[in-house]
Design a protein around this motif. Sequence first.
Motif, short mmCIF file in Angstrom:
data_model
loop_
_atom_site.label_atom_id
_atom_site.label_comp_id
_atom_site.label_asym_id
_atom_site.label_seq_id
_atom_site.Cartn_x
_atom_site.Cartn_y
_atom_site.Cartn_z
N GLN A 80 4.09 -2.67 3.43
CA GLN A 80 4.27 -3.48 4.64
C GLN A 80 5.54 -4.32 4.58
N ALA A 81 5.89 -4.83 3.41
CA ALA A 81 7.10 -5.62 3.27
C ALA A 81 8.35 -4.77 3.49
N SER A 82 8.28 -3.50 3.09
CA SER A 82 9.45 -2.62 3.21
C SER A 82 9.55 -1.93 4.56
N ALA A 83 8.47 -1.89 5.28
CA ALA A 83 8.46 -1.19 6.57
C ALA A 83 7.88 -2.09 7.66
N GLY A 97 7.16 5.36 2.92
CA GLY A 97 6.96 6.36 1.88
C GLY A 97 7.75 6.05 0.63
N THR A 98 8.97 5.60 0.82
CA THR A 98 9.82 5.22 -0.32
C THR A 98 9.22 4.02 -1.04
N ALA A 99 8.73 3.07 -0.28
CA ALA A 99 8.10 1.87 -0.87
C ALA A 99 6.84 2.24 -1.64
N PHE A 100 6.09 3.21 -1.13
CA PHE A 100 4.90 3.67 -1.85
C PHE A 100 5.29 4.19 -3.24
N LEU A 101 6.31 5.05 -3.27
CA LEU A 101 6.74 5.61 -4.55
C LEU A 101 7.23 4.52 -5.50
N ALA A 102 7.95 3.55 -4.97
CA ALA A 102 8.42 2.44 -5.81
C ALA A 102 7.25 1.60 -6.32
N ALA A 103 6.27 1.35 -5.45
CA ALA A 103 5.11 0.56 -5.85
C ALA A 103 4.29 1.28 -6.91
N MET A 104 4.21 2.59 -6.81
CA MET A 104 3.45 3.37 -7.78
C MET A 104 4.14 3.45 -9.13
#
Length: 197
Positions: A80-83, A97-104
């Motif tokens: 949410q912070a990235s998008a 999607g990019t933020a998800f990968l970074a968070a994971m």
Amino acid sequence: MQQDSGRRTNRERTETTRSALIDAARRLFVEKSYAETGTPEIVAAAGVTRGALYHHFADKQALLRAVIEAESEAVASDIQASAPRTLPPREALVEGGTAFLAAMATPGRTRLLLLDGPAVLGRTAMDEIDARHGNRTLREGLAAAMRAGAIRKLPLDALTSQLGAMFDRAALAIEAGDDPQRHVDVITAVVDGLRPA
């Protein structure tokens, strides 16, 4: 006038104990695995009694569920912070999607959310947790993109499920050493492929 006695309320003590247990369990589950971690180790690492553990959690599995819930919430928060909603829908999907990968990429998170969680809690429980967090953000982003005409109208639940599975596989590949940019490129291509003809 009420004076601050310096004493914590019952609620504060409860939250402190619960947080200590979740933090200790997370650390041990990542270091040793869920299966190899015993409750005596968790209470020792948390600095609480065994009774405190069972006051807050029915068993080790319930504690894992709390760890998974906290990790899932952190992932959703990063997305949410990235998008933010101010981004155009296509960019929000790619950034999300990019933020998800970074968070994971947070150490231990892939193991907890994609391996131990499903193995111990089961797919149904994990889907319920994900529906409140990561997949919720994806579903909202896809729905906004459909409303804006940025992507084709497709069955929203099926699209969310399939894209969510793609993101999970990408996170596992990155955890195993694959280049994250390759997966960001695929996310971008898939989102662009959903545009109306």
